[in-house]
Design a protein around this motif. Structure first.
Motif, short mmCIF file in Angstrom:
data_model
loop_
_atom_site.label_atom_id
_atom_site.label_comp_id
_atom_site.label_asym_id
_atom_site.label_seq_id
_atom_site.Cartn_x
_atom_site.Cartn_y
_atom_site.Cartn_z
N ILE A 45 46.28 70.82 14.25
CA ILE A 45 46.72 70.84 12.85
C ILE A 45 47.84 69.83 12.63
O ILE A 45 47.83 69.05 11.67
CB ILE A 45 47.18 72.26 12.45
CG1 ILE A 45 45.98 73.21 12.43
CG2 ILE A 45 47.86 72.24 11.08
CD1 ILE A 45 46.36 74.68 12.30
N SER A 46 48.80 69.82 13.55
CA SER A 46 49.92 68.88 13.44
C SER A 46 49.42 67.44 13.52
O SER A 46 49.88 66.57 12.77
CB SER A 46 50.92 69.15 14.56
OG SER A 46 51.99 68.24 14.52
N GLY A 47 48.45 67.18 14.41
CA GLY A 47 47.89 65.83 14.52
C GLY A 47 47.15 65.41 13.27
O GLY A 47 47.24 64.25 12.83
N VAL A 48 46.39 66.35 12.67
CA VAL A 48 45.65 66.05 11.44
C VAL A 48 46.61 65.72 10.30
O VAL A 48 46.45 64.72 9.59
CB VAL A 48 44.74 67.24 11.06
CG1 VAL A 48 44.15 67.02 9.65
CG2 VAL A 48 43.63 67.41 12.08
N VAL A 49 47.63 66.57 10.12
CA VAL A 49 48.60 66.34 9.04
C VAL A 49 49.39 65.06 9.30
O VAL A 49 49.64 64.27 8.39
CB VAL A 49 49.56 67.56 8.90
CG1 VAL A 49 50.64 67.27 7.86
CG2 VAL A 49 48.78 68.81 8.52
N GLY A 50 49.78 64.85 10.57
CA GLY A 50 50.53 63.63 10.90
C GLY A 50 49.72 62.38 10.64
O GLY A 50 50.25 61.36 10.20
N GLY A 55 50.53 59.62 7.47
CA GLY A 55 49.96 58.27 7.48
C GLY A 55 49.85 57.69 6.08
O GLY A 55 50.11 56.51 5.87
N PHE A 56 49.47 58.51 5.11
CA PHE A 56 49.33 58.04 3.73
C PHE A 56 50.70 57.80 3.08
O PHE A 56 50.89 56.80 2.37
CB PHE A 56 48.54 59.06 2.91
CG PHE A 56 48.35 58.67 1.47
CD1 PHE A 56 47.42 57.71 1.11
CD2 PHE A 56 49.12 59.26 0.48
CE1 PHE A 56 47.26 57.34 -0.22
CE2 PHE A 56 48.97 58.90 -0.84
CZ PHE A 56 48.03 57.93 -1.20
N LEU A 57 51.66 58.69 3.32
CA LEU A 57 52.96 58.60 2.65
C LEU A 57 53.89 57.57 3.31
O LEU A 57 54.77 57.03 2.66
CB LEU A 57 53.65 59.97 2.65
CG LEU A 57 52.96 61.08 1.86
CD1 LEU A 57 53.69 62.40 2.05
CD2 LEU A 57 52.89 60.72 0.37
N SER A 58 53.70 57.34 4.59
CA SER A 58 54.59 56.44 5.33
C SER A 58 54.42 54.99 4.87
O SER A 58 53.35 54.58 4.43
CB SER A 58 54.30 56.54 6.83
OG SER A 58 55.01 55.57 7.54
N ILE A 338 45.42 57.12 9.43
CA ILE A 338 44.66 58.04 8.57
C ILE A 338 43.28 58.31 9.17
O ILE A 338 42.81 59.46 9.20
CB ILE A 338 44.53 57.45 7.15
CG1 ILE A 338 45.92 57.31 6.52
CG2 ILE A 338 43.63 58.31 6.28
CD1 ILE A 338 45.93 56.56 5.19
N VAL A 339 42.62 57.27 9.68
CA VAL A 339 41.31 57.44 10.31
C VAL A 339 41.40 58.38 11.51
O VAL A 339 40.56 59.27 11.70
CB VAL A 339 40.74 56.06 10.75
CG1 VAL A 339 39.54 56.24 11.67
CG2 VAL A 339 40.35 55.23 9.54
N HIS A 340 42.42 58.22 12.31
CA HIS A 340 42.60 59.10 13.48
C HIS A 340 42.76 60.55 13.05
O HIS A 340 42.20 61.47 13.67
CB HIS A 340 43.80 58.61 14.30
CG HIS A 340 44.87 59.63 14.57
ND1 HIS A 340 45.90 59.86 13.69
CD2 HIS A 340 45.06 60.47 15.60
CE1 HIS A 340 46.70 60.79 14.16
NE2 HIS A 340 46.22 61.19 15.33
N GLY A 341 43.50 60.78 11.94
CA GLY A 341 43.66 62.14 11.42
C GLY A 341 42.35 62.73 10.90
O GLY A 341 42.04 63.90 11.14
#
Length: 532
Positions: A45-50, A55-58, A338-341
């Protein structure tokens, strides 16, 4: 929007890079969750959100966020003390709120004060750790969890003793898969027509080949077949109820618990520092040398931690291992993160049984390559050739990261750098033309633009070494600031010692601030403090 800034403008590079990071991140997410005493899916879950949210907001083009090895000890102790995972999630929620506040307070600017040689030393140190930690996994000895970066391991071993332990535990099938994977990873980018297959990264080819190879070993190879302990272990929910149980909501009724706030603040501080360090490292790895808004990054991390906590995920930071793999795989924009998530989310929900066929040996081979590139001997040689003031903080940081942890290593490097800065400042505050003086020669002491209290000791020592019956010129023509301590010292030298030892002193370039009188003399010498 230019192609360089458009996250959809480099998909041919970002999709393969995201796939590589996904393969690397999958066992790391699971390993860190296991070491933290948390549910395994909390790491996913942490990896998906990260990957997706942060990824989108950074504004970072290369950094990848997810559960961090540097937080495992804090998480494990907190979960144990609270006795409830949902109470711990409230601490993660609070940490996210604090990070957003730090972002608005512009605390991210602290990253501007991390010296480049310290950041490079940190990267080299992490490269050494990644390389050494993967050796046991590469030969089939998987006692330590994937993703552990600490020198002292939970199993009672350390990084080096763990390597010696593999001598009696080498699995031939795993070694074959590691070697096959390394050959594919090395050769793939050296053959032109293979390199041109941009959407097919070498890591994916290595994974597919080794999955098939293991199936061949199972059918015909006997002892060469690897066991389930040497494969990815993603939980497979057997029912809808089990799937729903994966998601845990924070226990907001514990909001008055003082310990929850202490843990939340601790996570916020540690996660923010690790993130800023990683962002600086990511910018150093960026071939386009783009810079990241670190204050925005703290806000993005804060939002990520809040969302992660609401779904039952671990706290996250920007992570050097994933980021290094991302840069090494040729990522151009944050779309790779983002793709990785997205891949983590899709695969964990739909095909966990397929992922559980992936050998850890293949992923170890990928990380061996990443570690070697981070700690390439050419980098060490480069800093050695730049002189001791660049090399010593670099090598000290590298070694301290290997033998302690990331934060302690960077702190040591910064302290050594500060000491060198202070030493250099003291040496450059004045120029003492020290030669073999003959009697009657004039001694010149030229003060620099700024002379602070830090220079007092060195100047005092210089004045004390001036022989009797000398002629001394103290020149402040280029000076714009002199501390009171130094002014008083020069005043005392001129009025007392110079008179007693028959030293002739001439002051040049001092603007009028107060008068320095010679007792018994009619002449007054102007002696002035400079102000900015």
């Amino acid at each position: 929007m230019t192609k360089n800034n458009n996250i959809f403008g480099n998909l041919s590079s970002d999709i393969p890079a995201g796939l590589v990071v996904f393969l690397v991140a999958l066992p790391l997410c699971l390993g860190i969750a296991l070491a933290s005493g948390a549910p395994l899916f909390s790491g996913i879950i942490s990896g998906v959100v990260g990957g997706i949210v942060v990824g989108f907001l950074s504004k970072s083009h290369l950094s990848v966020s997810g559960p961090a090895a540097g937080l495992t000890a804090i998480v494990l102790v907190a979960i144990t003390n609270f006795g409830a995972f949902d109470t711990f999630l409230l601490a993660v929620f609070i940490a996210g709120v604090i990070q957003i506040i730090l972002g608005f307070l512009k605390a991210g600017t602290i990253s501007n004060y991390f010296p480049n040689n310290v950041i490079e030393g940190m990267l080299a140190g992490i490269g050494v750790i990644i390389f050494l930690k993967q050796i046991p996994h590469a030969v089939g000895y998987d006692k330590d969890y994937e993703g552990d970066l600490a020198f002292l391991q939970p199993d009672g071993q350390n990084t080096f003793s763990e390597i010696f332990s593999v001598l009696g535990n080498i699995h031939l099938g795993v070694v074959i898969m590691t070697l096959v994977s390394l050959i594919i990873l090395i050769v793939w980018n050296k053959i032109k027509f293979l390199k041109d297959l941009k959407l097919v990264p070498a890591a994916l080819v290595a994974v597919i080949v080794c999955v098939l190879l293991n199936q061949l070993f199972i059918n015909y190879g006997g002892s060469l077949a690897i066991t389930s302990d040497q494969l990815v272990k993603l939980p497979v929910p057997q029912s809808l109820d089990e799937f729903k149980a994966i998601f845990v909501f924070p226990n907001f009724s514990a909001i008055t618990n003082k310990e929850v706030w202490v843990v939340g603040f601790t996570i916020a501080v540690v996660a923010s520092i690790e993130t800023l360090l990683c962002i600086e490292a990511a910018d150093r790895m960026d071939v386009r040398k783009r810079s990241t808004d670190t204050n925005n990054e703290l806000k993005a991390q804060g939002i990520g931690n809040i969302i992660s906590s609401l779904f039952g995920g671990l706290p996250m930071t920007s992570v050097v291992v994933r980021t290094s793999a991302n840069a090494d795989a040729g990522a151009k924009t944050k779309m790779a993160s983002i793709v990785h998530g997205i891949l983590l989310l899709f695969s964990a929900v739909t095909i966990p049984f397929v992922l559980n066929k992936i050998p850890l040996a293949t992923l170890a081979a990928v990380l061996l390559m990443v570690g070697y590139k981070l700690a390439n001997p050419k980098i060490i040689k480069h800093f050695y050739e730049r002189g001791k003031y660049q090399f010593i903080p670099f090598i000290a940081t590298m070694l301290a990261v290997v033998f302690t942890d990331l934060l302690k290593g960077v702190m040591l490097g910064i302290i050594i750098s500060i000491i060198f800065i202070l030493k250099g400042n003291m040496q450059r505050a004045y120029a003492f033309r020290k030669k073999e003086y003959k009697e009657g020669d004039i001694i010149h002491i030229d003060l620099a633009q700024e002379v602070s209290f830090l220079n007092k000791s060195a100047i005092k020592s210089t004045l004390a070494s001036i022989p009797e019956k000398s002629k001394v010129i103290i020149n402040a023509s280029d000076t714009v600031y002199i501390a009171h301590d130094v002014l008083d010292m020069i005043k005392e030298f001129k009025k007392i010692r110079a008179k007693e030892e028959n030293i002739q002193v001439k002051l040049m370039g001092f603007k009028k601030a107060y008068e320095l009188e010679n007792s018994g003399e009619e002449e007054k010498h102007v002696f002035v403090e400079h102000t900015n």
